[in-house]
Design a protein around this motif. Structure first.
Motif, short mmCIF file in Angstrom:
data_model
loop_
_atom_site.label_atom_id
_atom_site.label_comp_id
_atom_site.label_asym_id
_atom_site.label_seq_id
_atom_site.Cartn_x
_atom_site.Cartn_y
_atom_site.Cartn_z
N SER A 169 -4.22 -3.45 -0.26
CA SER A 169 -3.04 -4.26 0.05
C SER A 169 -3.45 -5.67 0.50
O SER A 169 -4.50 -5.85 1.11
N ASP A 210 -7.03 4.17 1.01
CA ASP A 210 -6.20 3.05 1.49
C ASP A 210 -7.13 1.98 2.06
O ASP A 210 -7.83 2.23 3.04
N ASN A 221 -6.06 3.02 11.03
CA ASN A 221 -4.98 2.81 11.99
C ASN A 221 -4.62 4.15 12.58
O ASN A 221 -4.21 5.03 11.84
N ALA A 224 0.82 -1.22 0.00
CA ALA A 224 0.00 0.00 0.00
C ALA A 224 0.85 1.26 0.00
O ALA A 224 0.61 2.19 -0.77
N LEU A 225 1.86 1.30 0.86
CA LEU A 225 2.61 2.54 1.00
C LEU A 225 3.36 2.87 -0.29
O LEU A 225 3.47 4.03 -0.69
N ARG A 244 4.30 -8.71 -0.67
CA ARG A 244 4.39 -7.28 -0.99
C ARG A 244 3.58 -6.99 -2.24
O ARG A 244 4.13 -6.83 -3.33
N TRP A 264 -2.04 6.78 10.34
CA TRP A 264 -0.99 5.78 10.19
C TRP A 264 0.40 6.44 10.24
O TRP A 264 0.70 7.32 9.42
N HIS A 282 -6.35 -1.33 3.39
CA HIS A 282 -5.28 -2.29 3.71
C HIS A 282 -5.78 -3.53 4.42
O HIS A 282 -5.01 -4.47 4.60
N LYS A 308 -2.55 -7.46 5.27
CA LYS A 308 -3.15 -7.81 6.55
C LYS A 308 -3.89 -9.14 6.50
O LYS A 308 -3.90 -9.90 7.45
#
Ligand SMILES: Cc1ncc(COP(=O)(O)O)c(C=O)c1O
Length: 438
Positions: free
Chosen positions: A283, A257, A228, A155-156, A293, A180, A259, A286
């Motif tokens: 993403s 996002d 988060n 995600a990042l 990745r 986050w 995630h 989790k």
């Protein structure tokens, strides 16, 4: 202690001191004038050195508080102030999923070489056909337009690529507060300034978002669910309000996002597509494991093309070996069952802990995801007391910009028998029971 006569030499010297720990996170650097006098150099030279260090993410400058070493300097591979968790303490500070509930641990892992492959050469599409097919179906089912797709290394990585595709250093970005920590660190390193938007259980507050827009933000990053650290999730009503608000701002970049897809515990009320330029990043970290990745990125054509163009000049693409692994996990029935089970376990743990805390008069939030957020009057005291009773929580300071103190408990791996002792320890830590120093 700091030495050097040129800006780069002074900056390298400070960077080395941060790396060895001689300058600890939070340590104050001398004022520009003071250091210039000490080193016998022009003040402009020290100012340039501090600017270089800021741009590298080693230090931050906060007005009259001067220049300090960042809490988690981007020039070191590890988080220097990472909570030191003594042996025997149960670590609930990490934000990790429960490893036992990850399909990879359960052996649902296609063996390398288990199927014949046509080797992929240069010049092939960046997104595998199977992944694109899967992504289109699952994103469309969630109301996310999925004509244009990219795949990123998590995600990042996707968020960074989208932001740098549209913004320039100095631009303002609206972020959740608390939000986050890695995102906040990334924005600082990229040279963007942040405009905090508070959140309640239903997501970012519409009034705060409106204020951020009035302040001229160029981009907005929203965690639609499993926020988060608070566990907030954008509700249907909030999504409608926010979409209307954002749609009135033609040049705004919206980054969403997602995630915790698969284990969030609530449905998605997406904002994707509300603005002309947008990206939605999902993403696998989790639900399937942080080591996978892999993130799906959908967006408007211009944004996705820029991400592909820039990716081509770096890693090229995300290996189709990894994309195929993602597709086989997503399609695998046993893996899907385990992800559903994880979602149920995480929801139960959140509920059990929050109910036990409420029974003791302690407020908390955690509507979705892996964490429960607990407001505390004094973070250092509460975290230290909790540690002395055998539990480690994450201090809220990593996540907060202007909001009041709190601490984050990751609930993914707690079992039912731990709930009462943990709730007792948290209650004691808030009310001042237990040693305030260890
Ligand atoms: C809000 C948020 N987004 C995304 C992620 C995961 O990111 P990545 O896919 O880069 O590992 C996390 C992990 O903690 C997170 O808290």
């Amino acid at each position: 202690m700091i030495s050097g006569t040129g800006a780069e030499a002074i900056a390298s010297n400070v960077e080395e001191a941060v790396s060895t720990g001689a300058l600890a996170p939070g340590a104050e650097l001398p004022s520009i004038r003071e250091l210039a006098t000490r080193l016998g150099v022009n003040a402009n030279t020290v100012a340039a050195a501090y600017r270089v260090l800021r741009e590298r993410g080693a230090v931050e400058t906060a007005g009259r508080r001067g220049t300090r070493v960042r809490d988690r300097p981007a020039t070191t591979p590890r988080s220097l102030r990472g909570l030191a968790v003594p042996p025997g303490v149960r670590d609930l500070s990490t934000g990790n999923p429960d490893p036992a509930l990850l399909p990879i641990a359960a052996g649902q892992f296609p063996q390398p070489g288990s199927r014949r492959r046509t080797p992929l050469l240069y010049g092939e599409p960046a997104v595998s056909a199977e992944l694109a097919e899967y992504a289109r179906a699952s994103l469309t089912a969630d109301g996310v337009p999925a004509e244009n797709l990219a795949v990123t290394a998590g995600a990042l990585d996707g968020i960074e690529r989208v932001l740098t595709a549209h913004l320039r250093p100095g631009d303002r970005v609206a972020v959740e507060d608390p939000g986050w920590a890695n995102l906040l660190d990334l924005l600082a390193v990229l040279g963007f300034s942040v405009e905090p938007v508070r959140v309640d259980d239903d997501g970012p507050l519409t009034a705060d978002m409106a204020r951020a827009l009035r302040h001229g933000v160029r981009a907005v990053v929203v965690t639609t669910r499993a926020q988060n650290p608070t566990g907030a999730a954008v509700s249907a009503v909030r999504a409608t309000e926010l979409r209307q608000l954002l749609a009135g701002h033609g040049d705004l970049l919206l980054v969403e996002d997602d995630h915790c897809a698969g284990i969030a515990g609530v449905g998605l009320h997406t904002l994707a597509g509300a603005t002309r330029h947008w990206a939605f990043v999902r993403s696998a970290a989790k639900a399937y494991g942080p080591d996978l990745r892999l993130a799906l990125l959908a967006g408007d054509r211009r944004t996705v093309e820029r991400v592909h163009g820039r990716l081509r000049l770096g890693p090229g693409w995300i290996s189709h070996l990894l994309q195929d692994l993602g597709v086989s996990l997503w399609r695998d029935k046993a893996a899907t069952r385990l992800v559903h089970k994880a979602e149920t376990v995480y929801a139960r743990n959140r509920e059990l802990l929050r109910t036990a805390l409420a029974d003791r008069g302690v407020a908390s939030s955690g509507r979705s995801g892996l964490n429960v957020w607990i407001p505390v009057p004094d973070e250092t005291a509460a975290i230290t007391r909790l540690l002395s009773s055998g539990w480690a929580a994450a201090p809220g300071t990593r996540f907060r910009i202007g909001t009041p103190p709190g601490m984050r408990i990751t609930i993914s791996s707690i079992d039912a028998g731990e709930i009462d002792p943990l709730a007792d320890a948290i209650t004691g830590a808030i009310h001042g029971v237990g040693r305030a120093s260890v």
